[in-house]
Design an enzyme around this catalytic site. Structure first.
Site, PDB file in Angstrom:
ATOM      1  N   GLY A 209      34.158 -72.175  17.348  1.00 23.19           N
ATOM      2  CA  GLY A 209      34.793 -73.480  17.539  1.00 23.19           C
ATOM      3  C   GLY A 209      34.666 -73.854  18.970  1.00 23.19           C
TER       4      GLY A 209
ATOM      5  N   GLU B 293      29.176 -76.675  17.505  1.00 24.65           N
ATOM      6  CA  GLU B 293      29.947 -75.492  18.084  1.00 24.65           C
ATOM      7  C   GLU B 293      29.316 -74.108  17.379  1.00 24.65           C
ATOM      8  OE1 GLU B 293      31.601 -74.916  20.622  1.00 24.65           O
ATOM      9  OE2 GLU B 293      31.971 -77.061  21.462  1.00 24.65           O
TER      10      GLU B 293
ATOM     11  N   GLU C  99      27.418 -71.329  19.629  1.00 21.93           N
ATOM     12  CA  GLU C  99      27.823 -69.908  19.757  1.00 21.93           C
ATOM     13  C   GLU C  99      27.418 -68.957  19.013  1.00 21.93           C
ATOM     14  OE1 GLU C  99      32.440 -70.555  19.119  1.00 21.93           O
ATOM     15  OE2 GLU C  99      32.439 -71.783  20.772  1.00 21.93           O
TER      16      GLU C  99
ATOM     17  N   PRO D 114      52.759 -76.831  19.168  1.00 20.40           N
ATOM     18  CA  PRO D 114      53.219 -77.103  20.583  1.00 20.40           C
ATOM     19  C   PRO D 114      53.593 -75.855  21.232  1.00 20.40           C
ATOM     20  CG  PRO D 114      54.871 -78.483  19.313  1.00 20.40           C
ATOM     21  CD  PRO D 114      53.815 -77.707  18.401  1.00 20.40           C
ATOM     22  N   ASP D 115      53.769 -74.660  20.561  1.00 21.40           N
ATOM     23  CA  ASP D 115      54.178 -73.607  21.009  1.00 21.40           C
ATOM     24  C   ASP D 115      53.135 -72.562  21.363  1.00 21.40           C
ATOM     25  OD1 ASP D 115      56.925 -73.818  21.377  1.00 21.40           O
ATOM     26  OD2 ASP D 115      57.271 -73.351  19.265  1.00 21.40           O
TER      27      ASP D 115
ATOM     28  N   GLU E  49      29.294 -61.295  21.414  1.00 22.30           N
ATOM     29  CA  GLU E  49      28.798 -60.445  20.265  1.00 22.30           C
ATOM     30  C   GLU E  49      29.000 -61.706  19.262  1.00 22.30           C
ATOM     31  OE1 GLU E  49      30.361 -56.892  17.420  1.00 22.30           O
ATOM     32  OE2 GLU E  49      31.410 -57.018  19.732  1.00 22.30           O
TER      33      GLU E  49
END
Length: 155
Positions: free
Chosen positions: A48, A64, A68, A85-86, A121
């Protein structure tokens, strides 16, 4: 660039940024999950990254994953919308980003696994191996939602 994830941490720095990102839950024909080991925090994750100007969210997920992992994918559905938001991510350049990620389910359609500047990896992982890997709780949540195949999750 270094990265530190804060998840439900009362001592986390305050976010100063919010950017759209994507992740992909990709399973092969035998049910193994495509995973990378990230270069920025050494944790295992699903592929991602950030959406770029001029592309759709699904195009970002395809790009992505290929960048990757070397695996070409086809997006098939949404697993969830993650905007807690946490959960903030602190980068070495001073950016502190609030989580905002759309997780897609996808299937592999080609390519060969290979590492990149973002992955040390790349591997296909059996679900019974997941608990043995160092996976951030926010990514583990997406994996759990992908494995249970419930209706789209959102925060």
């Amino acid at each position: 660039m270094a990265r530190v994830d804060y998840f439900h941490d009362p001592n986390a720095p305050k976010a100063n940024s919010l950017k759209p990102a994507v992740s992909t839950f990709v399973q092969n024909d035998t049910g193994q999950l495509l995973m990378i080991r990230r270069t920025d925090n050494n944790k295992y994750a699903i592929p991602g990254g950030q959406q770029e100007v001029g592309e759709t969210l699904a195009q970002a997920a395809v790009r992505e994953a290929l960048e990757e992992t070397g695996i070409e994918i086809e997006v098939t559905e949404i697993i969830g919308l993650y905007s807690n938001p946490d959960h903030v991510i602190e980068y070495g350049d001073g950016e502190i980003r609030q989580e905002f990620s759309i997780c897609f389910r996808a299937r592999p359609i080609g390519g060969t696994p290979r590492t990149s500047s973002e992955s040390t990896e790349v591997r296909w992982v059996d679900s019974n191996e997941l608990d043995k890997l160092d996976i951030h709780p926010s990514i583990k949540l997406r994996i759990d939602h992908g494995l249970t195949r419930q209706s789209p999750y959102f925060t």
